[in-house]
Write a protein that holds these residues in place. Sequence first.
Motif, PDB file in Angstrom:
ATOM      1  N   ARG A 137       1.076   4.138  -2.972  1.00  0.00           N
ATOM      2  CA  ARG A 137       0.875   5.573  -2.731  1.00  0.00           C
ATOM      3  C   ARG A 137       2.111   6.376  -3.141  1.00  0.00           C
ATOM      4  O   ARG A 137       2.022   7.557  -3.462  1.00  0.00           O
ATOM      5  CB  ARG A 137       0.552   5.828  -1.254  1.00  0.00           C
TER       6      ARG A 137
ATOM      7  N   GLU B 276       0.839  -1.210   0.000  1.00  0.00           N
ATOM      8  CA  GLU B 276       0.000   0.000   0.000  1.00  0.00           C
ATOM      9  C   GLU B 276       0.875   1.261   0.000  1.00  0.00           C
ATOM     10  O   GLU B 276       0.584   2.245  -0.694  1.00  0.00           O
ATOM     11  CB  GLU B 276      -0.926  -0.023   1.217  1.00  0.00           C
ATOM     12  N   TRP B 277       1.952   1.238   0.783  1.00  0.00           N
ATOM     13  CA  TRP B 277       2.861   2.403   0.856  1.00  0.00           C
ATOM     14  C   TRP B 277       3.544   2.621  -0.484  1.00  0.00           C
ATOM     15  O   TRP B 277       3.662   3.758  -0.969  1.00  0.00           O
ATOM     16  CB  TRP B 277       3.896   2.147   1.956  1.00  0.00           C
TER      17      TRP B 277
END
Length: 921
Positions: free
Chosen positions: A806, A802-803
């Motif tokens: 993003r 997820e990081w």
Amino acid sequence: MPSLEGAPVELINRFSERELLTGFLAAVRAGEGRALVLSGDAGLGKTALLDDMAANALGLRVLRVSGMQSEMELAFAGLHQLCGPLLDRVEALPTPQQLALQTAFGLAEGPPPARFMVGMAVLSLLSEASREQPLLCVVDDMHWLDRASAQALGFVARRLGADPIGIVFGARTPTDEVAGVRELRLGGLADQHAHELLSFALTGPLDTRVRDQIVAETRGNPLALLELPRTMSREELAGGFGFPGTAPLTGRIEDSFARQLDALPDDTRLLICLASAEPSGEAKLIWRAASLLGISHVAARPATEVGLADFGQRISFRHPLLRRAAYQSATAEQRRAVHRALAESTDPDTDPDRRAWHRAQATDGTDEEAAADLERSASRAHARGGPNAAAAFLEQAAALTVDPARRADHLLAAAHAHMSAGSYDRVLELLAIVRAEPLTELQSARADLLRGNVAFASGLGSDGPPLLLKAAKQLEPLDLDLARETYLNAWMAAMFAGDLAVGGSLADVSRAARGLPVSAQPDEAELVLDALARIIVDGPAAAALVLRRAVSAIVDASLTPEQVLRWGWFAHAAAVGNWDFTNWRFLLEREVKVLRTAGAFDLLPIVLAALGTVTTWSGEFAASTAMFAEAETICEVTGAPADAIGPTMLACLRGDEEKAVPLIHSMIAAAEVTGQGMSVTYANWVAAVLYNSLGRYSEALAAAVASSESSSDLFIALWSLPELVEAATRTGDIPAAEAALARLAESTTAGGTDVGLGLEARSRALLSSGDVAERLYLEAIDRLGRTPLRPELGRAHLLYGEWLRRDNRRVDARHQLKTAHEMFVDLGMRAFAERARRELLATGERVRQSAAESENTLTAQETLIVQLASDGLTNPEIGAQMFLSARTVEWHLRKVFGKLGITSRRQLAAALHQNGDLLNR
């Protein structure tokens, strides 16, 4: 129709009841296990129906036992009567069951058998016998059966499966031991049949109004219809005068019997009283006692001629109520005289307990020698696994003891025996009696210790810690070893009570325990107590070294089973306090093995729940499902409430909101009633996991805060901190996340394990950016990859992915998210898998949704059977662990084979590998 005990009878009516019992017998002949309680007031014909059923049990082997009021204190007396004819088969049982049954019956020496191990042994023995011929076990007058026998037979009745065994209990009111067994309640005869039966009892014509009055007032009770007219005067039979019917019906029947006894000669009445006081009915014994009383054989004739009793090879009465009336109608001096004669006539070597009991009943006032005999009988009852019998002997010993200190010791020992049997109300009653005695300081402390143990064991979580803390302080100058043990129990009780403890928190107990003197060479108990107290008082950093030392001592020591059971649970707490999941699991697995072998089924569900927690956390959902199924089975057998901790965690990690949310709410509601604050902390922790998996971060944050702030001294509160950090960073509450991380790091840094440091690195990464965040994510993946906690490793991959997404690093993100998605799908963590799938879609990757759950999913019980079978256990071994007969296990395996599409055990491993989803749902 009237008869002597055990003689054939002629039934009037009872058509529907006999039809039901005929169907019962047909089902047993067809191979089904059946159990039934035939209940109703005295005199309604329960014994007659049971006799009729036994007479019509064609093709079945009939085993019978009748409860005897005066045998209620002799452990396993009734069970021995029932199983005696089958003891030639005992060697076919698994060794632990053999030893348990032989020890219970006094045929071998060994450790006191656990009551449910005896029950399992009886189930196996009956199952083995039923292979040759279907069985019907008839248990009459269950309300007068000794409790150890009643518990074992109630256990068997609830575990009948695919064995052709029928068990029928006759009881006035079903007891707790047969809770859950089907009941057939008898009522009185209809007026037509009551008139028909009454006519058999009359020798001449009867006034119509009197006939109607008798039928109405007896409410169709067959025994009353037969017996009451025997003692009515000619005037009463003619006009109905003097028959008001104000006494309870059972009392009136007994009064009728008493009046019939009054008509007998004095020596006959004394002989009848003597026979009533010795329930074995053994003619030689009774006639030996009769000769001591100067009674000749001629005295039996009047009772035999009127049909009250039969003096053959075994002395029997027309009805159990007649036996009771014969005993109660005698004077106190006569009863003492017959018991004295029976005591002198009973062999002290072959039947010392019955002799001691008779001797006690013969005593008027106190008798220290008789009390000593009873104390020895209590010791033998303990050794056979009969705590209720031991308690009864000790209570009687107390009544015969002159010395107040010895009397208090007997009462405290009796209370302790009732504690072992789970009779908590009686423990408190005896402690109230003890309070009136002049107690020594040690006796007073022992009484407080028992009160605290009752509060803790009976589920009154908030009451136990202060009582145990008080007892521990009292014991310090009197018995330091017992004081340490009591402090450990108080610490554990305080941990379970959490914030709901009043006047005995973890901090209170730990501060008091820290003041104990330190031994030059502390044993395992002292090390563990010091470690647990230190972590609460001095903090994780100061306690880390002591915690490691305590855990190592317990892990490395060659402990006896008794020591494992005594200190194991406390060692678990020390291991968890240091985030030492490897040793925590080792200790739990060792304790489960010992508990199973010892048959300590009161503790086993609790330890299975803990082992199930670490197993679920490791992603082994099939194995943990099996553990929770085993725990539920044990609770069903023992009558204990099933704990929802394991199933709740499992539902939350799977992401099954529909199952999980009601479980969470019920756990919290139940915990607030019982004072088990730890369950509230646990429920909120797993709720936070669930809501984080669903991406509902505000709800996850609220649950994590509730868990971390309630019972903040508990380790579970620390487990919720990674959830709090994740939810807080997702909702933008950075101060809350930073505060949680600081608390987490204080504990994980002190523990120094990959589990703790991996969770810390993952949490710290959420509050970091750039290269620092990436380094921390990689550290978390590396550390958690060296641990068994695959769900936490999957979550590290997910958060890292997820990081990366993003950060617009889509290719790198896909790799991490694919890894996470595959892990979650493989583990059966559907909500986290869906969260990873959505993230993958956002990177442009196409991912299929998980397939729907198979309709042929195995049940929890089937999962446990499959796990045990795949581990190589035989059907008898599986049955012993699951409280089922080997034949019932075989029946379940056939069903499982059908679901898996196989025909034998040899195909099981391959089928499980190909159908793993059946076990992971």
